[in-house]
Design a protein around this motif. Sequence first.
Motif, short mmCIF file in Angstrom:
data_model
loop_
_atom_site.label_atom_id
_atom_site.label_comp_id
_atom_site.label_asym_id
_atom_site.label_seq_id
_atom_site.Cartn_x
_atom_site.Cartn_y
_atom_site.Cartn_z
N GLU A 56 -7.77 -0.44 -7.49
CA GLU A 56 -7.15 0.87 -7.72
C GLU A 56 -5.68 0.85 -7.31
O GLU A 56 -4.82 1.43 -7.99
CB GLU A 56 -7.89 1.96 -6.95
CG GLU A 56 -9.30 2.27 -7.45
CD GLU A 56 -10.32 1.21 -7.06
OE1 GLU A 56 -11.39 1.16 -7.69
OE2 GLU A 56 -10.03 0.42 -6.11
N GLU A 57 -5.36 0.19 -6.20
CA GLU A 57 -3.97 0.12 -5.75
C GLU A 57 -3.13 -0.74 -6.69
O GLU A 57 -1.97 -0.40 -6.99
CB GLU A 57 -3.92 -0.43 -4.33
CG GLU A 57 -4.39 0.58 -3.29
CD GLU A 57 -4.59 -0.04 -1.93
OE1 GLU A 57 -4.30 0.65 -0.92
OE2 GLU A 57 -5.06 -1.19 -1.84
N ALA A 105 2.40 1.78 -3.52
CA ALA A 105 1.37 2.09 -4.52
C ALA A 105 1.10 3.58 -4.59
O ALA A 105 0.27 4.03 -5.40
CB ALA A 105 0.08 1.34 -4.21
N GLN A 106 1.80 4.37 -3.77
CA GLN A 106 1.62 5.82 -3.75
C GLN A 106 2.79 6.50 -4.47
O GLN A 106 3.95 6.26 -4.14
CB GLN A 106 1.54 6.32 -2.31
CG GLN A 106 0.39 5.70 -1.52
CD GLN A 106 0.42 6.05 -0.05
OE1 GLN A 106 0.61 7.22 0.30
NE2 GLN A 106 0.24 5.06 0.81
N LYS A 150 0.83 -1.20 0.00
CA LYS A 150 0.00 0.00 0.00
C LYS A 150 0.87 1.26 0.00
O LYS A 150 0.48 2.29 -0.58
CB LYS A 150 -0.94 -0.01 1.21
CG LYS A 150 -2.06 -1.06 1.08
CD LYS A 150 -2.99 -1.05 2.28
CE LYS A 150 -4.12 -2.07 2.12
NZ LYS A 150 -5.06 -1.71 1.04
N THR A 151 2.04 1.17 0.61
CA THR A 151 2.96 2.31 0.65
C THR A 151 3.56 2.57 -0.73
O THR A 151 3.61 3.71 -1.20
CB THR A 151 4.08 2.06 1.68
OG1 THR A 151 3.50 1.94 2.99
CG2 THR A 151 5.09 3.20 1.67
N GLN A 188 -4.78 -9.54 -3.49
CA GLN A 188 -6.13 -8.98 -3.37
C GLN A 188 -6.87 -9.55 -2.16
O GLN A 188 -7.49 -8.81 -1.39
CB GLN A 188 -6.93 -9.29 -4.64
CG GLN A 188 -6.45 -8.53 -5.87
CD GLN A 188 -7.15 -8.99 -7.13
OE1 GLN A 188 -7.24 -10.18 -7.41
NE2 GLN A 188 -7.67 -8.05 -7.90
N LEU A 197 -5.34 -5.64 -1.20
CA LEU A 197 -5.08 -4.59 -2.16
C LEU A 197 -6.31 -4.39 -3.03
O LEU A 197 -6.89 -5.36 -3.53
CB LEU A 197 -3.87 -4.93 -3.04
CG LEU A 197 -2.58 -4.17 -2.68
CD1 LEU A 197 -2.09 -4.60 -1.32
CD2 LEU A 197 -1.52 -4.35 -3.73
N SER A 198 -6.68 -3.16 -3.23
CA SER A 198 -7.83 -2.84 -4.07
C SER A 198 -7.41 -2.85 -5.54
O SER A 198 -6.22 -2.80 -5.87
CB SER A 198 -8.39 -1.46 -3.71
OG SER A 198 -7.43 -0.46 -4.04
N ALA A 246 -2.43 1.30 -9.68
CA ALA A 246 -1.40 2.29 -9.36
C ALA A 246 -0.02 1.66 -9.39
O ALA A 246 0.94 2.26 -9.92
CB ALA A 246 -1.68 2.92 -7.99
N LEU A 247 0.12 0.46 -8.85
CA LEU A 247 1.41 -0.24 -8.88
C LEU A 247 1.83 -0.51 -10.31
O LEU A 247 3.01 -0.34 -10.67
CB LEU A 247 1.31 -1.56 -8.10
CG LEU A 247 1.24 -1.43 -6.58
CD1 LEU A 247 0.87 -2.77 -5.95
CD2 LEU A 247 2.56 -0.94 -6.01
#
Length: 352
Positions: free
Chosen positions: A339-340, A230-231, A227-228, A331, A336-337, A343-344
Amino acid sequence: MRIDYVEAFFLEDNQNELNIVTDIEDIGKYQLYWTYERNALTEDKEFILESDQKNQTFEFAYNTDRVNYFIIEFENHRPLLFGYRILPMSGMYNFRDIGGYRTEEGKRIKWGVGFRSDHLQNLNDDGFEFLRSIGLKSVIDFRSPFEVDKDPNPFFSEAAQAFNFDPQAHVAMAAGSAQNLDTSEDMKERALKAIASGETGAQQMVDQQLAFVDSPTSIEAFKQTLKTVAQAENIPTMQHCRGGKDRTGFALMVLEGLLGVPTSSLVYDYMLTNRARAKKNVSYYNRFLEETGNEKIAQYLYSLFDTKEEFICASIEKIVTNYGTIRQYAQIVLELSDEEISALEELFLEEE
């Protein structure tokens, strides 16, 4: 023409190795260039050689003021950017770029966005300068609070945010102690108890990898990691533990796997730790033998930081058996969504 990946390795005295992985027999002639630019189409490049060999040694003096990249121009394939797989980070031995691996859908992991490494305690001034040149925005540390307190990461950049996600990997911590050449009475007693009970270091490493898949603390640590990264504000990123093999190995296997990198490349990337510390391995075993005077203890301690395919394959097989694919594992278990994951893919992948 399908190229799985291209990479370079430093050998010694400005001698380097070019490695082209493909199932094509005749790859034709190609030209090799070097550049500072992270762009395969740049005009700012210097010619090195022309060849038609998949494995080629070449002469090149790496400029360690910043990352150097290479460009390979084929006759029947678009130009490819690549770099040193194991970077010449002064004071570190296992600092690696995960770029270049081809996914099942024909995309590639970008070079210069994802790194994996051993710990930072031995960095010297030259290493610090080279590390700063990479422009890291996040450093994810999988070590335990005890390990972090004992050897805190040195400050090297205001731009890099630090995260500590501890999967509570007790076997990996023991491996770190072994890698620190810990031959104390406590370590020897633990080794003797393990040997007496029939435990092997290799089996403990397999068990550790299996536990990474579904232990609550591991799930939380690796979920927060994905999650980190993915930003966008956290890219480029580096993930590390003590030796950069087991905790980091699992984390990068999951990241690369959910991006679509095939199992053969996941295992290859994990096993590169052997190459990264090839010169250390013999001296480690000899040191254990010298300080303990017991061949069984020496073998046990050495096995705790050995690198074998069966370790990472154990976790991959468990994930695939229980969840079908690494992406589905990410998932379902790591939450993880869509969207995430998108993003990755946007952050880490590029079209071939």
